[in-house]
Design a protein around this motif. Structure first.
Motif, PDB file in Angstrom:
ATOM      1  N   ASP A 166     -19.178 -38.460 -18.453  1.00 51.06           N
ATOM      2  CA  ASP A 166     -17.750 -38.188 -18.609  1.00 51.06           C
ATOM      3  C   ASP A 166     -17.073 -38.356 -17.250  1.00 51.06           C
ATOM      4  N   ASN A 225     -14.963 -32.859 -10.052  1.00 51.84           N
ATOM      5  CA  ASN A 225     -15.761 -31.713  -9.622  1.00 51.84           C
ATOM      6  C   ASN A 225     -16.734 -32.080  -8.503  1.00 51.84           C
ATOM      7  N   GLU A 230     -15.232 -35.645 -15.258  1.00 53.93           N
ATOM      8  CA  GLU A 230     -15.958 -34.635 -14.490  1.00 53.93           C
ATOM      9  C   GLU A 230     -16.102 -35.023 -13.022  1.00 53.93           C
TER      10      GLU A 230
END
Length: 216
Positions: free
Chosen positions: A178, A184, A181
């Motif tokens: 994904d 992060n 993400e």
């Protein structure tokens, strides 16, 4: 755990196929291939073209005769005068065109689309930009899929080769990649994708492994 893979093939009403679209290509010799969804159309197209005295080449593909994957152009005879792919859209055709350095015509049963030299040149320019970013980056994220058929069995060797170039390597192994993400892990300067090439097709943060192998 045993896994059962079921092919999802498109159902065709052959009476509604726009055969005249194929006539517009004015073919003499063609290497014919199809995505798995379109394999049932392949024989019909082959028969139609051969009835018009067109030489049709169907090679052994990824799993079936004539079957292409987005990352595998083995089903095409790159020496044929024309390459014709049966599928929806240009996803499969674009990467095959890049790997072969050839234009590819796409037929979805209704109309013809083309991956032209201009399309190939634009994608090559994008890839060059990603290659430059990879070479100038120090912290690399290596994307590894655990999905059957997409997993990279030699990712450890790839990681070692990247590390040997003086770069910090971080391996991210997951069933579902994904890109949302990524925020992060904002310390990653460039991502290297070892899974389906489509993940990195239009994302400037991701370069596909096959596009940096020459630097490793």
């Amino acid at each position: 755990m045993e896994v059962l893979h079921i092919e999802a093939r498109k159902k065709f009403d052959f009476d509604k196929i726009n055969w005249k679209a194929l006539d517009e290509l004015k073919l003499e010799e063609v290497s014919l291939a199809a995505s798995v969804q379109y394999l049932d159309l392949l024989k019909e197209v082959k028969d139609y073209l051969e009835e018009k005295d067109i030489k049709v080449i169907v090679k052994k593909g990824a799993y079936h005769d004539g079957q292409v994957l987005g990352c595998n152009p083995v089903a095409f005879d790159e020496n044929a005068k024309t390459l014709l792919l049966l599928c929806d859209g240009k996803f499969h055709a674009l990467n095959n065109a890049l790997r072969l350095g050839r234009e590819i015509s796409v037929f979805n049963g209704d109309r013809i689309e083309n991956v032209a030299k201009e399309d190939i040149d634009k994608m090559k320019a994008k890839i060059k930009g990603k290659q430059a970013k990879f070479l100038s980056s120090n912290k690399i994220g290596l994307l590894v899929s655990t999905k059957l058929g997409q997993e990279s069995k030699n990712f450890k060797k790839v990681a070692e080769k990247i590390e040997a170039k003086g770069k910090e390597i971080y391996v991210f192994s997951t069933d579902n990649i994904d890109v949302n993400e990524f925020e992060n892990f904002n310390y990653i300067e460039m991502w290297v994708n070892t899974a389906c090439f489509g993940i990195g097709l239009d994302d400037p943060r991701i370069v596909n492994l096959q596009d940096i192998l020459e630097f490793l």
